[in-house]
Design a protein around this motif. Structure first.
Motif, PDB file in Angstrom:
ATOM      1  N   LEU A 140       0.592  -1.356   0.049  1.00 53.91           N
ATOM      2  CA  LEU A 140      -0.013   0.110  -0.012  1.00 53.91           C
ATOM      3  C   LEU A 140       0.912   1.137  -0.019  1.00 53.91           C
ATOM      4  O   LEU A 140       0.738   2.080  -0.688  1.00 53.91           O
ATOM      5  N   SER A 141       1.783   1.265   1.058  1.00 52.18           N
ATOM      6  CA  SER A 141       2.909   2.356   0.860  1.00 52.18           C
ATOM      7  C   SER A 141       3.611   2.703  -0.219  1.00 52.18           C
ATOM      8  O   SER A 141       3.726   3.899  -0.827  1.00 52.18           O
ATOM      9  N   HIS A 142       3.923   1.670  -0.869  1.00 54.01           N
ATOM     10  CA  HIS A 142       4.725   1.712  -2.124  1.00 54.01           C
ATOM     11  C   HIS A 142       3.987   2.133  -3.465  1.00 54.01           C
ATOM     12  O   HIS A 142       4.599   2.938  -4.125  1.00 54.01           O
ATOM     13  N   LEU A 143       2.617   1.639  -3.414  1.00 49.72           N
ATOM     14  CA  LEU A 143       1.867   2.296  -4.518  1.00 49.72           C
ATOM     15  C   LEU A 143       1.438   3.745  -4.428  1.00 49.72           C
ATOM     16  O   LEU A 143       1.434   4.343  -5.358  1.00 49.72           O
ATOM     17  N   GLY A 144       1.416   4.147  -3.237  1.00 44.05           N
ATOM     18  CA  GLY A 144       0.997   5.453  -3.057  1.00 44.05           C
ATOM     19  C   GLY A 144       2.267   6.325  -3.240  1.00 44.05           C
ATOM     20  O   GLY A 144       2.262   7.424  -3.721  1.00 44.05           O
ATOM     21  N   GLU A 145       3.620   5.793  -2.781  1.00 40.43           N
ATOM     22  CA  GLU A 145       4.816   6.582  -3.388  1.00 40.43           C
ATOM     23  C   GLU A 145       4.783   6.455  -4.784  1.00 40.43           C
ATOM     24  O   GLU A 145       5.514   7.691  -5.383  1.00 40.43           O
TER      25      GLU A 145
END
Length: 132
Positions: free
Chosen positions: A69-74
């Protein structure tokens, strides 16, 4: 025609944010709750090796979900920044005046990078993942 595309692009970004923000918030907070609960069980309970292995694998799975989730947002944020750099790096000043005016609007919109967030509470980014 270009104004329709430009308006649609900006509208799509806002629609995506509005659509996915509540879902991402629930997903993120539930994963954090599950992770904390599982860590508490592992720390406080007397587990044998098999149970500890399964709990450890479950914790690793939760951490990986939070990371994705964090990587996709980044990734979304970095791509929106790259759009500005790519558009500005071209010879936009040599284009037709009407196209230049649309590009200037794109430049203004891209000055603030597109960020996915969990209901505006915190952005989904690698920095948020590190803080968890």
């Amino acid at each position: 025609m270009l104004s329709l595309i430009l308006g649609t692009g900006i509208g799509v970004g806002n629609a995506l944010r509005k659509l996915y923000s509540p879902v991402l918030t629930m997903q993120f907070f539930l994963q954090l709750l599950i992770l904390c609960t599982n860590a508490f069980v592992v720390a406080s309970a007397k587990l044998d090796a098999v149970q500890l292995t399964f709990c450890g694998a479950y914790v690793i799975g939760n951490i990986l979900q939070l990371f994705v989730l964090s990587h996709l947002g980044e990734k979304i944020t970095s791509e929106s920044r790259r759009l500005m750099d790519d558009a500005y790096g071209k010879a936009w000043y040599a284009c037709h005046p009407s196209l230049r005016s649309y590009l200037k609007i794109i430049f203004l919109q891209c000055q603030k990078p597109f960020k996915m967030s969990a209901l505006g509470v915190f952005p989904l980014s690698i920095e948020t993942f590190k803080n968890v």
